[in-house]
Each structure stands twice: as structure tokens, then as C-alpha cells.
Design an enzyme around this catalytic site. Structure first.
Site, PDB file in Angstrom:
ATOM      1  N   PHE A 177       0.843  -1.195   0.000  1.00  0.00           N
ATOM      2  CA  PHE A 177       0.000   0.000   0.000  1.00  0.00           C
ATOM      3  C   PHE A 177       0.880   1.249   0.000  1.00  0.00           C
ATOM      4  O   PHE A 177       1.776   1.391   0.825  1.00  0.00           O
ATOM      5  CB  PHE A 177      -0.921  -0.008   1.224  1.00  0.00           C
ATOM      6  CG  PHE A 177      -1.788   1.223   1.295  1.00  0.00           C
ATOM      7  CD1 PHE A 177      -2.741   1.478   0.315  1.00  0.00           C
ATOM      8  CD2 PHE A 177      -1.630   2.153   2.312  1.00  0.00           C
ATOM      9  CE1 PHE A 177      -3.519   2.622   0.350  1.00  0.00           C
ATOM     10  CE2 PHE A 177      -2.410   3.291   2.370  1.00  0.00           C
ATOM     11  CZ  PHE A 177      -3.358   3.526   1.381  1.00  0.00           C
ATOM     12  N   GLN A 178       0.630   2.121  -0.952  1.00  0.00           N
ATOM     13  CA  GLN A 178       1.384   3.365  -1.130  1.00  0.00           C
ATOM     14  C   GLN A 178       2.881   3.161  -1.332  1.00  0.00           C
ATOM     15  O   GLN A 178       3.685   4.013  -0.975  1.00  0.00           O
ATOM     16  CB  GLN A 178       1.101   4.344   0.017  1.00  0.00           C
ATOM     17  CG  GLN A 178      -0.372   4.765   0.012  1.00  0.00           C
ATOM     18  CD  GLN A 178      -0.666   5.962   0.904  1.00  0.00           C
ATOM     19  OE1 GLN A 178      -0.005   6.167   1.898  1.00  0.00           O
ATOM     20  NE2 GLN A 178      -1.679   6.744   0.522  1.00  0.00           N
TER      21      GLN A 178
END
Ligand SMILES: Cc1ncc(C[n+]2csc(CCOP(=O)(O)OP(=O)(O)O)c2C)c(N)n1
Ligand SMILES: [Mg+2]
Lengths: 577, 175
Positions: free
Chosen positions: A129-130
Site C-alpha cells: 500500500f502506497q
């Protein structure tokens, strides 16, 4: 042996402390003299933000409303102070939002350190994530970048980052720090970086090149100086002035060189380039010796290279060896820091003057004045011009303000007509031409020069690219003066459409919101001017305000900026209309 | 200006991101890297990139300037073919039965000065070191009989004249 060892251990105790990587980053910043940074938090940088909270009395963090704003604010700060601007963001979208500002700082040689959070080391490469490869993405637009994955690397890498960003030809450095390195602990000890063995920031000046340059200058009949930001970055303003005066050489500037020399100096002949002054462009092709100082022969300056200054012997004073013979072949290259090389040159220069040659610049100025400058700054037609607004600001500021501009027609007009007494006073996006630069850069400039007036000149298009930074101005009461020159068009593109695309105005007409109301929404004093009769008083009111102030001026919708060198044309073929 | 072959030698710190930075410099200018080799150099802890391009001297000079500007690059040079001693190596994998069925194969091995690296029941492997055209000639000679696999390395090169890096590096080692 025993005693030696314990002594060493004692010493270690004295100079190191056991802290987290996140806290170490704060101590690195403090050790580098940083007291102000711009940024935006998010998951991967939260440990550092937690430390920023604890250290807020020593280190101010300004929350911009977009990460791009953080980079431009850091740039504005760096450009007026000469210090390294610092921007911070989280991983993924936070980091990618920095890219425009980094590219801008790279091409305009602005010292900046960007710190980004990154997913924890064990997740790298897993499309977490990210997670985004910001080191890979930013490689072509950074002077240097590095990913820290182990906490022990922090002090050395941070020290290197600041050293690289500000030494030699300055530029942006990005440091990406994985979350584990922020959480883990280290024995912290900071030493400033004084050198990197594979990196030579400033080339050794060559005395024989300087002698050759002096000889060319002393024998020149029509010598001509074109200077750029290298004079400002090298702090060589005094040396430049001394050279100009001693040898009696007319000097022109690139838009990044603007403000390095007093606008009213009799030998300051104006601006070169696409929308520069008439004489400085035309006479580039008539000088016999062209002395380029801290400029890089950008295509917006040279026009067609095949017909650029072919008659002249070119001397290039430059800090970056890769710039030599990159665009223009030179007779003499003088490598080094401009202050040092000009300082070495000066004693070899004969006192001289070139009244007839200087008169040619004056004649050309008169032509330009009569055909267009007069109408730009003292118009008699009904609609307001951008030029008269700048002229009013000149008068109200006494040439003492810092001017920050955005990108477009208003930028060219601002740079053409603004007057300066003091160096480091013109902040604009030159090499990248980044719309949206102006407002956040003005915030950074003001915070870097609280004792000076900072006036931002922005177009109605570019303003809407970073308008959200009004939130910073409101929240921190940053007393910048914002002037939007509203022509209800993407004016510069519209001008090209008019001249080169038979007036097909594809997507350059805008229906704008009520800018005054928007400013009011942020509780910023604001005013709109639609009539010439109100302009002077409105500008004076703005300049007198202790608080931030927003001024919208409704200007002619379809005015063009002239002179102009059409793309691909020669500097000699500059058009007055 | 005329295009020709240039060997660019880059001495650098061994830093992970550097290859990306260097290749980006070529990419930006649409200049094809004809061959690339990364190895250690004569100096401890210093890497050497050997890059071959076919372009004008002007472009080569500008590229070398941009490469040298990278923080981890110690020094970069460019040389023409005349100024260097250079070699490439190649491996050919060929079906073993051909060694017995085709008498010509043995002659090719001898004529091209190549070595047999290994022989198994199914295949044998030939190694050849030389200039690009010599390897191409051997490839052409073997091709009609069938090559199971072929691979050629990037160019490696040393210069005839001394690399003016030596003093610089001596300085480093003293520090
Ligand atoms: C981020 C970005 N997108 C597009 C452009 C191309 N561009 C250059 S000037 C301009 C028009 C600017 O319009 P405005 O801000 O209203 O200024 P004006 O020219 O009207 O003064 C555009 C679209 C740019 N320079 N930057
Ligand atoms: Mg506009």
C-alpha cells in the site's frame, strides 16, 4: 589497551545518544540549521511527524495544502535566502506529488532536500500500500537521491544530502526513508559532510583561461555581457558590477539573472530571450566578444543556434563543465565559481568605455519604447494592461520588493518591467515554466524574507493550479501580496494560437470563479480593480497592508506580449509586433 | 559530424542507483547503448562501466560530460576503437552429434581459434573471444549447421595510453 578502550567508550557516551531514526532526522535538520520545512503527512512518514510535534519549538513545519506546494514553497524560500529549502511527504502519492517541484528545482539549480517516507524494508518490491519507486521516478530530475533502509545510515546520508544540494551547482536531493529505519534506534552522532570523494563541486579556475578572457575583453570593440543566475548563486554581484563599470561593457540578463544588477544601472541594458528587450537580442548578433556569465544558453535565450552570435568570440564563465560547448561553441571557457573567477579577472581588465556601442543599445531601446513599452506601461487605450500594473507596483514598492511570478504572459511582462535594487529579489520558474509555482513560492519567499515585501504576480490560469495554498496564507497569516492579472484566458497559449494557429482558441478560454470571494472565504483582504482610475490607489492600499492581501486586476483579454522571437527564428529576427 | 564507435569508460563508486542514472542520460538523448559491461576496475572498491555507442564525437563528449556530473562518478572517458584494445566473448551451444556427422565443424573450431568448454551427450559448448566481426564470422560459419543457443558479451576494453585516472585514484587511496 584496557584504558584506551574504556576511554573510547566514554567518549562515545558523550557524543552519541540512543534515539529513533525519526528523531535522528529532526536532529540532522537542526544540525544543518533548518528551522522551517514544508510538507504533508501520511502513513509512511508518521514517525517523523510525531517527532516534529515534539520539536515544534525548534523546527516549524508548515502544512501546505498539496505536496507540490511544499516543494515550490521550499524553492521560494531557497531562492531568497540562499539556504537549502526542505520539503517532506509520505510515500506513494505524497512522493509523486513532489516531482514537479523537484524537476523545477533541478533545471533552475535550486538547493532543496526532499524527504519522503517509504514502506517498511521487508515490504519493498511487493506493491505494498502506497509503495512507489520514488527513487527510480526522481532519478532523472534530482542532483542526487538515495533510499535509506537501515537506521544507521541516517546521519551520514542526511549530511551528504545537504552538502550535495547546496555545493557547486546547487540542485534538489531526495532522500527516501523506509518506515523501519524511522522506528529503529541508533547511537546518533552527527558530522557535517565536507566532501564526497567522487564529486568535485567547484572546478579549479585556470589562470591561463582567465588571462585569455582578459585579453579578448581588453581588445574588444563591442563587448557584451549576458549574465544568468550563476551570478546570484555565486554571490558575484559586486564583481559583475565592477567588471561592467571598469570595462564599460553593456550587460543584459536572462530571467533567472534578473535582480543581480540594479535595474537602473546605466549599463544594465535589459533582458535577453524570447520576450526580452529588442536591443539585447538584436545586438547579440553584432557584438564582437560575448561574455556569458553563469548562464546556460537555453533555447529560450538563444533562438535558432545556427544564427546565434556567430560573429562573436564567446567567453563562458561557468561552474558546471557539462555546460561548456553544450549549446554554443566557446572560444574560452572559464570554469569555477563566478565570484572567484570574476575576482581573478578584474585586475587584468583595462579601464575602458564603449560609448558608441552603448549608444546602439540606447537607440534600440528608444525604438522599443516608442513602439511598445510606452503603450504597455502608460497605455491610453481603454482596457487595463499588465504592464501598467507592474509599473504601479514599482512605484509603490520603490523597487525594493521581492517579486514572485507564475508562468505565462504576466510572467514575461513582470520580468520585463519590474525594477530591482537588490539581488535575490526575482523568483520565477524559468527552466521548467511551471504554472502553479507562483503562489506557494511566494509563501516560501515571504517566510524566508519576513522583513521584505513579497509580491506575487500570477495569471488566472496558474493561480487555479495551486490556489489551495491560500489556506497556508490564512492559517499562518503570511503577509504576501497576491496580484492576479486576470485576462480570462490561458493568455500565453492563446497568443501562440493567435499568431501561429490562425486564432483557433482551443481550450484557452476560461470561465473563472469570483476570485475575490474565494480570497474572502480564506479571510484574506481582497479587492478587484476593473478601472484604470482605481489602480494606483488599490496598489498603494495593498502595499501598505500589514496583512496578506489579494488584488485581482481585470486586464485586456487579448493583449499580446512583444517583442517576440518566434520559435526557430534568430535573435536578430525579433518581432516588435 | 560523422558517426563512429566510441568506448566510454566510467569509473565510479559502486552505488545501486547509478546504472539507472547513467542509462537515463542515453535514453533522454535517444542514443542507443550498443553494449554495456559493469565490472570491478584496477582500483579497489571502484567499479568500471564500459559502454559502447555509435554516434558523433560531439554527442559522445556531451554524454560523457553529463555522466561525469553524476555524484558517484569519479571520472569518465571516451575513446575510439583505434585508441583501445577491446574484445567481446561469445558462447555457442551446438548439438553433439554434429561434431561427428559434420567434418567441417572441427575445422571451424580450429580456424576460429575457439575453445570447447564442455561436451555432453546432447550438446557441446564453444567459447570464442575476439572482435565483434570475428565472432560474427564464426557465427556465420556455424549457422548453417544449427546453433542451439548463442550469447555474446558486452565489449571490454583497455586503452593503449594510460588512463589519466591513475593519479586521481592514488589520491583516493591515500585518504
Ligand atoms: C503546469 C503547466 N501546464 C501547462 C503549461 C503551458 N502554459 C504556458 S503559459 C500557459 C497559460 C498561462 O495562463 P495564465 O496563468 O492565465 O497566464 P497568462 O498567460 O494569461 O498571463 C500555459 C497553459 C505550463 N507552462 N505549465
Ligand atoms: Mg490568464
Amino acid at each position: 589497551m584496557e584504558t584506551l578502550k574504556t576511554k573510547k567508550e566514554e567518549k562515545k557516551k558523550e557524543t552519541t545518544m540512543r534515539i529513533s531514526g525519526a528523531e535522528a532526522i529532526i536532529h540532522c535538520l537542526l544540525a544543518e540549521g533548518v528551522d522551517l520545512i514544508y510538507g504533508y503527512p501520511g502513513g509512511a512518514i508518521m514517525p517523523v511527524y510525531d517527532e516534529l510535534y515534539k520539536f515544534q519549538d525548534k523546527l516549524t513545519h508548515i502544512l501546505t495544502r498539496h505536496e507540490q506546494g511544499a516543494t515550490h514553497a521550499a524553492q521560494g524560500y531557497a531562492r531568497v535566502t540562499g539556504k537549502v529549502g526542505v520539503a517532506m511527504a509520505t510515500s506513494g502519492p505524497g512522493a509523486t506529488n513532489l516531482v514537479t517541484g523537484i524537476a523545477d528545482a533541478q533545471i533552475d539549480s535550486t538547493p532543496m532536500v526532499c524527504i519522503t517516507g517509504q514502506v517498511t524494508r521487508s515490504l519493498l518490491g511487493s506493491d505494498a500500500f502506497q509503495e512507489t519507486d520514488i527513487v527510480g521516478i526522481s532519478t532523472p530530475v534530482t542532483k542526487w537521491n538515495y533510499q535509506i533502509t537501515r537506521v544507521e545510515e541516517i546521519p551520514e546520508i542526511m549530511a551528504k544530502a545537504f552538502y550535495i544540494a547546496k555545493s557547486g551547482r546547487p540542485g534538489p536531493v531526495l532522500i527516501d526513508i523506509t518506515k523501519n529505519a524511522q522506528f529503529d534506534e541508533l547511537d546518533f552522532k552527527y558530522e557535517k559532510c565536507t566532501g564526497v570523494r567522487s564529486y568535485k563541486p567547484v572546478p579549479e579556475p585556470d589562470a591561463s583561461a582567465i588571462e585569455k578572457a582578459a585579453e579578448l575583453i581588453n581588445n574588444a570593440k563591442k563587448p557584451y555581457i549576458v549574465f544568468g543566475q550563476g551570478v546570484i548563486l555565486g554571490k558575484a554581484e559586486e564583481e559583475l558590477k565592477a567588471l561592467v563599470e571598469k570595462a564599460g561593457i553593456p550587460a543584459a540578463w536572462t530571467i533567472l539573472g534578473l535582480s543581480a544588477m540594479d535595474s537602473d544601472h546605466p549599463l544594465n541594458v535589459g533582458m535577453v530571450g524570447m520576450h526580452g528587450n529588442y536591443g539585447p537580442n538584436i545586438l547579440t548578433n553584432e557584438c564582437d566578444v560575448l561574455i556569458a556569465i553563469g548562464m546556460r544558453f537555453d533555447d529560450r535565450v538563444t533562438g535558432n543556434l545556427q544564427t546565434y552570435a556567430k560573429q562573436a568570440k564567446v567567453i563562458h564563465f561557468e561552474i558546471d563543465p557539462a555546460e561548456i560547448n553544450k549549446n554554443v561553441k566557446v572560444e574560452v571557457a572559464v570554469l569555477g565559481n563566478s565570484k572567484e573567477t570574476l575576482g581573478m579577472l578584474l585586475p587584468l581588465i583595462n579601464e575602458n568605455s564603449h560609448p558608441e556601442w552603448v549608444a546602439e543599445f540606447e537607440d534600440k531601446y528608444q525604438i522599443e519604447y516608442d513602439t511598445l513599452i510606452k503603450n504597455d506601461i502608460y497605455p491610453t487605450k481603454e482596457g487595463l494592461t499588465m504592464g501598467e500594473v507592474i509599473e504601479q507596483i514599482n512605484e509603490a514598492s520603490g523597487h525594493k520588493a521581492v517579486m514572485v511570478s507564475d508562468v505565462g504572459q504576466h510572467q514575461m511582462i513582470a520580468c520585463r518591467y519590474a525594477k530591482f535594487k537588490q539581488t535575490m529579489s526575482n523568483v520565477t520558474s524559468g527552466g521548467l515554466g511551471t504554472m502553479g509555482f507562483g503562489l506557494p513560492a511566494a509563501i516560501g519567499a515571504k517566510m524566508g524574507a519576513m522583513d521584505r515585501e513579497v509580491v506575487a504576480i500570477i495569471g488566472d490560469g496558474g493561480y487555479q493550479m495551486t490556489i489551495q495554498e491560500l489556506g497556508v496564507i490564512f492559517q499562518h497569516n503570511v503577509p504576501v501580496k497576491i496580484v492576479v492579472l486576470n485576462n480570462e484566458h490561458l493568455g500565453m497559449v492563446r497568443q501562440w494560437q493567435e499568431l501561429f494557429f490562425e486564432s483557433r482558441y482551443a481550450s484557452t478560454v476560461m470561465t473563472n470563479p469570483d476570485f475575490v470571494k474565494i480570497a474572502e472565504g480564506y479571510h484574506i483582504k481582497s479587492r478587484r480593480v476593473v478601472e484604470r482610475s482605481e489602480l494606483k490607489e488599490a496598489v498603494e492600499e495593498m502595499m501598505a497592508s500589514k496583512d496578506p492581501y489579494f488584488l485581482e486586476v481585470k486586464v485586456e483579454k487579448e493583449d499580446n506580449v512583444f517583442p517576440m522571437i518566434p520559435t526557430g527564428a534568430s535573435v536578430a529576427d525579433i518581432r516588435l509586433k | 559530424m560523422e558517426k563512429q564507435w566510441y568506448t566510454i569508460s566510467v569509473y565510479s563508486e559502486n552505488h545501486v542507483g547509478l546504472l539507472n542514472r547513467i542509462s537515463g542520460i542515453f535514453l533522454k538523448r535517444h542514443i542507443n547503448i550498443e553494449s554495456l559491461n559493469v565490472s570491478k576496475s584496477e582500483i579497489d572498491g571502484v567499479s568500471k562501466f564500459t559502454i559502447v555507442v555509435n554516434t558523433t564525437e560531439d554527442w559522445t563528449r556531451k554524454i560523457v560530460g553529463q555522466i561525469e556530473k553524476q555524484i558517484e562518478v569519479i571520472k569518465a572517458f571516451y575513446h575510439t576503437d583505434d585508441e583501445t584494445i577491446y574484445q567481446e566473448s561469445a558462447l555457442f551451444k551446438i548439438a553433439s552429434h554434429l561434431l561427428f556427422d559434420e567434418r567441417q565443424i572441427q575445422n571451424i573450431i580450429k580456424e576460429h581459434n575457439s575453445q570447447i568448454v564442455t561436451v555432453s551427450r546432447e550438446f557441446f559448448v564453444l567459447a570464442k573471444t575476439g572482435r565483434r566481426h570475428e565472432i560474427d564470422e564464426m557465427h556465420n560459419a556455424l549457422e548453417p549447421y544449427g546453433i542451439m543457443q548463442f550469447v555474446r558479451s558486452g565489449r571490454i576494453a583497455v586503452t593503449k595510453a594510460a588512463m589519466p585516472i591513475s593519479e586521481l585514484l592514488e589520491e583516493f587511496q591515500e585518504n
